[in-house]
Write a protein that holds these residues in place. Structure first.
Motif, PDB file in Angstrom:
ATOM      1  N   THR A  25     -11.214   0.926   1.924  1.00 28.10           N
ATOM      2  CA  THR A  25     -10.688   0.735   3.281  1.00 28.10           C
ATOM      3  C   THR A  25     -10.036   1.975   3.851  1.00 28.10           C
ATOM      4  O   THR A  25      -9.882   2.076   5.071  1.00 28.10           O
ATOM      5  N   GLY A  26      -9.596   2.881   2.982  1.00 25.73           N
ATOM      6  CA  GLY A  26      -8.877   4.056   3.450  1.00 25.73           C
ATOM      7  C   GLY A  26      -7.429   3.765   3.806  1.00 25.73           C
ATOM      8  O   GLY A  26      -6.730   4.625   4.339  1.00 25.73           O
ATOM      9  N   VAL A  27      -6.957   2.551   3.510  1.00 26.92           N
ATOM     10  CA  VAL A  27      -5.573   2.182   3.790  1.00 26.92           C
ATOM     11  C   VAL A  27      -4.681   2.885   2.760  1.00 26.92           C
ATOM     12  O   VAL A  27      -4.600   2.460   1.609  1.00 26.92           O
ATOM     13  N   THR A  28      -4.059   3.963   3.188  1.00 32.90           N
ATOM     14  CA  THR A  28      -3.360   4.829   2.245  1.00 32.90           C
ATOM     15  C   THR A  28      -2.022   4.284   1.758  1.00 32.90           C
ATOM     16  O   THR A  28      -1.566   4.679   0.681  1.00 32.90           O
ATOM     17  N   TRP A  29      -1.388   3.368   2.490  1.00 30.59           N
ATOM     18  CA  TRP A  29      -0.095   2.835   2.025  1.00 30.59           C
ATOM     19  C   TRP A  29      -0.250   2.071   0.718  1.00 30.59           C
ATOM     20  O   TRP A  29       0.729   1.872   0.003  1.00 30.59           O
ATOM     21  N   LEU A  30      -1.476   1.662   0.391  1.00 30.11           N
ATOM     22  CA  LEU A  30      -1.697   0.965  -0.871  1.00 30.11           C
ATOM     23  C   LEU A  30      -1.395   1.866  -2.066  1.00 30.11           C
ATOM     24  O   LEU A  30      -1.063   1.376  -3.140  1.00 30.11           O
ATOM     25  N   GLY A  31      -1.496   3.158  -1.859  1.00 35.88           N
ATOM     26  CA  GLY A  31      -1.151   4.099  -2.919  1.00 35.88           C
ATOM     27  C   GLY A  31       0.299   3.964  -3.353  1.00 35.88           C
ATOM     28  O   GLY A  31       0.644   4.300  -4.486  1.00 35.88           O
ATOM     29  N   ALA A  32       1.131   3.426  -2.483  1.00 41.94           N
ATOM     30  CA  ALA A  32       2.545   3.245  -2.814  1.00 41.94           C
ATOM     31  C   ALA A  32       2.765   2.118  -3.820  1.00 41.94           C
ATOM     32  O   ALA A  32       3.760   2.125  -4.540  1.00 41.94           O
ATOM     33  N   ILE A  33       1.851   1.145  -3.895  1.00 46.85           N
ATOM     34  CA  ILE A  33       2.042   0.049  -4.855  1.00 46.85           C
ATOM     35  C   ILE A  33       1.305   0.296  -6.173  1.00 46.85           C
ATOM     36  O   ILE A  33       1.561  -0.393  -7.155  1.00 46.85           O
ATOM     37  N   THR A  34       0.420   1.271  -6.190  1.00 47.34           N
ATOM     38  CA  THR A  34      -0.329   1.579  -7.410  1.00 47.34           C
ATOM     39  C   THR A  34       0.583   1.835  -8.612  1.00 47.34           C
ATOM     40  O   THR A  34       0.309   1.304  -9.696  1.00 47.34           O
ATOM     41  N   PRO A  35       1.666   2.588  -8.456  1.00 43.12           N
ATOM     42  CA  PRO A  35       2.543   2.816  -9.620  1.00 43.12           C
ATOM     43  C   PRO A  35       3.140   1.529 -10.198  1.00 43.12           C
ATOM     44  O   PRO A  35       3.444   1.479 -11.394  1.00 43.12           O
ATOM     45  N   LEU A  36       3.293   0.489  -9.380  1.00 41.05           N
ATOM     46  CA  LEU A  36       3.793  -0.784  -9.904  1.00 41.05           C
ATOM     47  C   LEU A  36       2.805  -1.365 -10.913  1.00 41.05           C
ATOM     48  O   LEU A  36       3.202  -1.957 -11.916  1.00 41.05           O
ATOM     49  N   GLY A  37       1.513  -1.171 -10.653  1.00 39.91           N
ATOM     50  CA  GLY A  37       0.495  -1.585 -11.622  1.00 39.91           C
ATOM     51  C   GLY A  37       0.586  -0.767 -12.892  1.00 39.91           C
ATOM     52  O   GLY A  37       0.411  -1.294 -13.999  1.00 39.91           O
ATOM     53  N   GLY A  38       0.886   0.528 -12.744  1.00 43.88           N
ATOM     54  CA  GLY A  38       1.071   1.378 -13.920  1.00 43.88           C
ATOM     55  C   GLY A  38       2.259   0.923 -14.753  1.00 43.88           C
ATOM     56  O   GLY A  38       2.200   0.903 -15.987  1.00 43.88           O
ATOM     57  N   VAL A  39       3.330   0.518 -14.091  1.00 41.50           N
ATOM     58  CA  VAL A  39       4.502  -0.003 -14.804  1.00 41.50           C
ATOM     59  C   VAL A  39       4.120  -1.291 -15.537  1.00 41.50           C
ATOM     60  O   VAL A  39       4.525  -1.506 -16.686  1.00 41.50           O
ATOM     61  N   ALA A  40       3.318  -2.139 -14.900  1.00 35.69           N
ATOM     62  CA  ALA A  40       2.868  -3.374 -15.556  1.00 35.69           C
ATOM     63  C   ALA A  40       2.060  -3.051 -16.811  1.00 35.69           C
ATOM     64  O   ALA A  40       2.223  -3.714 -17.844  1.00 35.69           O
ATOM     65  N   PHE A  41       1.199  -2.036 -16.746  1.00 29.69           N
ATOM     66  CA  PHE A  41       0.454  -1.622 -17.942  1.00 29.69           C
ATOM     67  C   PHE A  41       1.417  -1.206 -19.058  1.00 29.69           C
ATOM     68  O   PHE A  41       1.241  -1.587 -20.218  1.00 29.69           O
ATOM     69  N   ILE A  42       2.409  -0.405 -18.712  1.00 30.90           N
ATOM     70  CA  ILE A  42       3.378   0.058 -19.707  1.00 30.90           C
ATOM     71  C   ILE A  42       4.105  -1.130 -20.322  1.00 30.90           C
ATOM     72  O   ILE A  42       4.280  -1.199 -21.546  1.00 30.90           O
TER      73      ILE A  42
END
Length: 127
Positions: free
Chosen positions: A95-112
């Motif tokens: 989609t090119g919706v760049t604000w989604l990049g702001a929530i990506t690290p929350l997924g990384g924290v969930a992986f950790i």
């Protein structure tokens, strides 16, 4: 968490990773290359696969040692990580919706959190 639930979830996430990865490599490649997002999409697929495999291992581990009880943290960490980390990157790429990049690290924290959730399981499996 029941091993059958973990294994079914791993199977679904694994199948989705194959489908999404193939669709990206074949159907979306021109779009992803032209937008400069091919590498981002590939990262999303890699982490999706890694954690589908982690869920598979967790399901097998709990099948072999059904007395293990502390699997929920790892199960939810890996599952939410796939949905939030990979899902936000997939959506960003399409989609090119760049604000989604702001929530990506929350997924990384969930992986950790999912990986750290294995520590009590290791201790539990020794007993």
């Amino acid at each position: 968490m029941k091993s059958s639930t973990i294994l079914k979830t791993a199977a679904i996430f694994g199948a989705l990773a194959v489908g999404i990865g193939a669709f990206g490599a074949h159907g979306l490649k021109p779009l992803l290359e032209s937008s400069g997002r091919l590498e981002t999409f590939e990262t999303a697929v890699k982490y999706h696969f890694y954690h589908a495999f982690a869920l598979l291992a967790l399901g097998i581990w709990t099948s072999v040692k059904p007395e293990m009880q502390k699997t929920a943290l790892s199960f939810w960490g890996f599952s939410l990580g796939i949905l939030v980390f990979s899902g936000s990157l997939y959506t960003l790429c399409l989609t090119g919706v760049t604000w989604l990049g702001a929530i990506t690290p929350l997924g990384g924290v969930a992986f950790i959190v999912g990986w750290l959730g294995l520590i009590p399981l290791a201790a539990e499996s020794k007993s």
